[in-house]
Design a protein around this motif. Structure first.
Motif, short mmCIF file in Angstrom:
data_model
loop_
_atom_site.label_atom_id
_atom_site.label_comp_id
_atom_site.label_asym_id
_atom_site.label_seq_id
_atom_site.Cartn_x
_atom_site.Cartn_y
_atom_site.Cartn_z
N PRO A 241 42.87 -36.30 68.19
CA PRO A 241 43.17 -36.66 69.63
C PRO A 241 42.45 -35.36 70.52
O PRO A 241 42.43 -35.85 71.81
CB PRO A 241 44.85 -36.42 69.68
CG PRO A 241 45.33 -35.23 68.50
CD PRO A 241 43.99 -35.66 67.51
N LEU A 242 41.78 -34.58 70.11
CA LEU A 242 41.10 -33.40 70.92
C LEU A 242 39.73 -33.98 71.19
O LEU A 242 38.93 -33.42 71.92
CB LEU A 242 41.49 -32.25 70.62
CG LEU A 242 42.86 -31.76 70.35
CD1 LEU A 242 42.90 -30.27 70.10
CD2 LEU A 242 43.60 -32.01 71.61
N LEU A 243 39.41 -34.87 70.42
CA LEU A 243 37.76 -35.27 70.36
C LEU A 243 37.40 -36.63 70.51
O LEU A 243 36.69 -37.02 71.12
CB LEU A 243 37.20 -34.91 68.85
CG LEU A 243 37.26 -33.08 68.77
CD1 LEU A 243 36.74 -32.76 67.32
CD2 LEU A 243 36.60 -32.50 69.69
N ALA A 244 38.47 -37.48 70.11
CA ALA A 244 38.24 -39.06 69.84
C ALA A 244 38.03 -39.64 71.28
O ALA A 244 38.44 -39.22 72.22
CB ALA A 244 39.27 -39.73 69.45
N ALA A 245 37.04 -40.40 71.51
CA ALA A 245 36.71 -41.37 72.74
C ALA A 245 37.86 -41.83 73.15
O ALA A 245 38.90 -42.38 72.27
CB ALA A 245 35.52 -42.25 72.35
N PRO A 246 38.41 -42.17 74.30
CA PRO A 246 39.81 -42.60 74.75
C PRO A 246 40.14 -43.92 74.16
O PRO A 246 41.04 -44.24 73.42
CB PRO A 246 39.60 -42.66 76.35
CG PRO A 246 38.69 -41.69 76.57
CD PRO A 246 37.66 -41.74 75.57
N ALA A 247 39.18 -44.77 73.97
CA ALA A 247 39.30 -46.20 73.35
C ALA A 247 39.82 -46.04 71.82
O ALA A 247 40.54 -46.70 71.50
CB ALA A 247 38.20 -47.14 73.39
N ASP A 248 38.96 -45.19 71.15
CA ASP A 248 39.42 -44.69 69.75
C ASP A 248 40.76 -44.25 69.69
O ASP A 248 41.70 -44.33 68.68
CB ASP A 248 38.47 -43.89 69.16
CG ASP A 248 37.05 -44.44 68.99
OD1 ASP A 248 37.08 -45.76 69.07
OD2 ASP A 248 36.09 -44.00 68.86
N LEU A 249 41.05 -43.32 70.60
CA LEU A 249 42.50 -42.29 70.53
C LEU A 249 43.47 -43.62 70.79
O LEU A 249 44.33 -43.54 70.08
CB LEU A 249 42.33 -41.54 71.98
CG LEU A 249 43.71 -40.78 72.14
CD1 LEU A 249 44.15 -40.14 70.61
CD2 LEU A 249 43.46 -39.88 73.19
N ARG A 250 43.15 -44.60 71.66
CA ARG A 250 44.33 -45.56 71.84
C ARG A 250 44.78 -46.49 70.39
O ARG A 250 45.60 -47.04 70.46
CB ARG A 250 43.69 -46.44 73.09
CG ARG A 250 44.73 -47.51 73.43
CD ARG A 250 44.19 -48.28 74.73
NE ARG A 250 44.02 -47.41 75.97
CZ ARG A 250 45.11 -46.94 76.80
NH1 ARG A 250 46.26 -47.45 76.58
NH2 ARG A 250 44.67 -46.23 77.96
N GLN A 251 43.46 -46.58 69.59
CA GLN A 251 43.51 -47.14 68.46
C GLN A 251 44.34 -46.33 67.39
O GLN A 251 44.39 -46.72 65.97
CB GLN A 251 42.19 -47.74 67.95
CG GLN A 251 41.63 -48.69 69.01
CD GLN A 251 42.61 -50.11 69.25
OE1 GLN A 251 43.23 -50.57 68.35
NE2 GLN A 251 42.79 -50.31 70.51
N GLY A 252 44.39 -45.09 67.72
CA GLY A 252 44.96 -44.06 66.83
C GLY A 252 45.96 -44.73 65.95
O GLY A 252 47.01 -45.28 66.38
N ARG A 253 46.37 -44.34 64.54
CA ARG A 253 47.62 -44.56 63.81
C ARG A 253 47.94 -43.44 63.10
O ARG A 253 47.32 -42.51 62.69
CB ARG A 253 46.94 -45.67 62.68
CG ARG A 253 46.91 -47.36 63.50
CD ARG A 253 48.23 -47.68 64.14
NE ARG A 253 47.81 -48.93 65.26
CZ ARG A 253 47.55 -48.68 66.31
NH1 ARG A 253 47.78 -47.68 66.91
NH2 ARG A 253 47.62 -50.05 67.21
N VAL A 254 49.28 -43.69 62.54
CA VAL A 254 49.98 -42.67 61.70
C VAL A 254 49.68 -43.25 60.18
O VAL A 254 49.94 -44.28 60.12
CB VAL A 254 51.55 -42.45 62.25
CG1 VAL A 254 52.06 -41.53 61.28
CG2 VAL A 254 51.51 -41.88 63.51
N LEU A 255 49.29 -42.26 59.39
CA LEU A 255 49.27 -42.45 58.08
C LEU A 255 50.43 -42.31 57.21
O LEU A 255 51.02 -42.80 56.68
CB LEU A 255 48.04 -41.75 57.56
CG LEU A 255 46.58 -42.09 58.09
CD1 LEU A 255 45.69 -41.26 57.79
CD2 LEU A 255 46.50 -43.64 57.68
#
Ligand SMILES: [Zn+2]
Length: 567
Positions: A530-544
């Motif tokens: 979350p400290l590096l990802a582009a905002p669009a990728d951050l928004r798509q982040g998922r919990v494993l």
């Protein structure tokens, strides 16, 4: 946040039961290594680590930098496969039982038109012929492009023969059909209670929508859910949170029945989620907790710590209490649900017994009133009180620094800014929006910020919330450059508000939220940094996977939570 001695026999017994549940026999030192670990403290300063040692009880024993010498023979080893590990998320403002009931009830939140909503309602009624009432939520006439509120007559077309009651997406209005109004004895002569409004059509006849406290006219007639239905709802809610990596929540408005349901599940070892409760009112507060906040129960999984109050309504239904009239409703300044005296009396009632106070305030007049009340009461109730304002959406710019100077925690929901933006611009003049959703100004003023979702009002997706907080843009990147972008905050600050900040707001600092040594090892493996990802990728982040006290309680491979007796 003072504790108190456990005096009552039934409490002693349940503590003994707890000791059995939390017995360390199944535990031993666990080394979680090969991780891209990130911890962030309340101020937003970051520490990266490559491994974490968890002790017998499930607490963090030590963090190791990448490349550091690791203990040779841990009893267990978890290979993080290089994945990002974060402290698990904390949602600073949810409604647990409503999340659960929504998960098992009629949900209209995905409906894009009124026709689609009416189809779903009719279909649900057909599939549930034995339900005496059709109850659901999530409608939003703005999303439907309706330009007005829906009516009972429209709902009658979908379900003519049974009462129907549907709560609006913002939880501040309800939509009834004619059968429901008839059951509730509502006629043209029915008056709205204080703090509420009845929408009316020709001849003053109620047209089907009941706002804020007027909802009670219908809701008082709803059949009460059975205890076993409440328990199922709680477990559903727990699942909703755990799969999003949320391991602790502040439950805003816990009733005695909610509390009993959580106790039942905790007593049989099925409560994984940590819930810090703010009672629905003084009666529930005193009935549940008696003379002061309860101790932390079930291995720090449950505590009643405070009182939730409502000072105004919401912006969408023009219930937010404003200092100047609504731009789109001249003469209307919203709803003040408590007088200044009532507010102060209720705050005192809680504070004198060391309960924490959390006040819902959305409009600028409401926020100013709570800040004034805290200012007046500070001397009578000294010490670490952590007064909370819930939402703090519209604040006079001159009031923003008062959060910091008075030690008031701002409990805010990033996604509200994104989903309210267009509506807020209709309701308020540009001047009125100067201190709107002002996360950065509140932090700059030295206040603590706790983030959350207000679930079920918004989805409790933390990745969306983080992206909202750093961009002030929606999923489509609108508006370009962000809405009032000067109020965006840093990634570190946003992550802190969803972890350490929310823990502080609920008095759980030192117990969980930062993966500091001695805290519970509550953490998540996630797909993005979350400290590096582009905002669009951050928004798509998922919990494993989601871990509480060093134990995996959820993973994408399947829910692994099991009753304690089966561990
Ligand atoms: Zn809420």
């Amino acid at each position: 946040m003072t504790g108190r001695t456990v005096k009552f026999r039934h409490l002693v017994l349940s503590t003994a039961a707890l000791a059995a549940i939390a017995a360390p026999a199944a535990h031993a030192d666990t080394l979680v290594d090969n991780v891209d670990g990130i911890r962030v403290d309340a101020e937003g300063s970051v520490q990266r680590f490559g491994a974490m040692l968890i002790d017998d009880d499930g607490r963090v024993e030590k963090l190791y930098r990448r490349g550091a010498k690791l203990p040779k023979d841990p009893d267990y080893r978890v290979d993080g496969e290089g994945r990002v590990l974060l402290p698990s998320f904390i949602d600073g403002h949810v409604h647990v039982s409503r999340v659960g009931f929504n998960a098992i009830g009629l949900d209209l939140s995905g409906a894009n038109t009124m026709a689609e909503a009416l189809n779903r309602i009719a279909d649900y009624a057909r599939r549930n012929p034995n339900k005496p009432w059709i109850v659901g939520r999530g409608w939003n006439e703005v999303r439907w492009g309706l330009g007005r509120l829906p009516t009972a007559a429209e709902l009658d077309a979908a379900v003519p023969d049974r009462p129907v009651w549907l709560v609006r997406a913002d939880d501040h209005a309800g939509w009834a059909n004619s059968a429901a109004m008839e059951r509730a004895g509502i006629t043209a002569a029915t008056k709205a209670p204080d703090g509420g409004r009845i929408e009316r059509g020709s001849g003053g006849k109620p047209s089907g929508v009941f706002i804020d406290s007027a909802r009670q006219l219908v809701e008082a007639k709803l059949p009460a859910p059975l205890p076993e239905e409440r328990d199922v709802a709680f477990l559903q809610a727990q699942d909703v949170f755990l799969k999003r990596g949320i391991t602790a929540v502040a439950d805003m408005g816990t009733t005695l029945l909610d509390w009993q349901s959580m106790r039942r599940q905790a007593d049989i070892g099925r409560m994984q989620l940590r819930v810090v409760s703010y009672a629905h009112g003084v009666d529930d507060m005193v009935t549940i907790a008696g003379p002061g906040p309860t101790p932390w129960l079930y291995g720090d999984r449950l505590k009643l710590t405070g009182l939730k109050l409502y000072l105004d309504g919401a912006l969408g239904s023009r219930g937010a209490w404003l200092s100047a009239p609504y731009a789109d409703a001249p003469g209307d300044t919203g709803l003040q649900m408590l007088s200044g005296t009532q507010l102060r009396n209720l705050m005192s009632r809680a504070a004198m017994d060391d309960f924490q106070v959390a006040v819902h305030a959305i409009g600028d007049a409401a926020n100013a009133e709570v800040l004034d009340a805290v200012q007046e009461m500070k001397d009578n109730y000294p010490g670490d009180r952590r007064w909370r304002i819930e939402h703090a959406q519209i604040v006079q710019p001159s009031d923003l620094p008062r959060f910091g100077s008075l030690g008031v925690v701002a409990s805010m929901q990033p996604h509200h800014q994104v989903s309210d933006r267009v509506m807020a611009e209709t309701r308020l003049s540009p001047d009125g929006l100067a201190g709107a959703y002002a996360w950065r100004s509140i932090l700059v003023g030295g206040a603590r910020l706790a983030f959350g979702s207000d679930a079920p009002v918004e989805t409790p997706d933390v990745f969306e919330g983080l992206a909202d907080a750093i961009t002030r843009q929606d999923a489509n990147g609108e508006p370009f450059g962000g809405w009032q972008p000067q109020e965006a905050i840093s990634r570190e600050q946003a992550l802190a508000a969803y972890t350490a900040g929310a823990a502080y707001a609920m008095g759980a600092d030192g117990k969980f939220g930062t993966l500091a040594e001695g805290e519970w090892a509550d953490f998540v493996f996630v797909t993005v940094d979350p400290l590096l990802a582009a905002p669009a990728d951050l928004r798509q982040g998922r919990v494993l996977s989601t871990w509480i006290a060093g134990r995996k309680v959820w993973s994408v491979q399947g829910n692994v939570a099991a009753p304690a007796s089966e561990r």
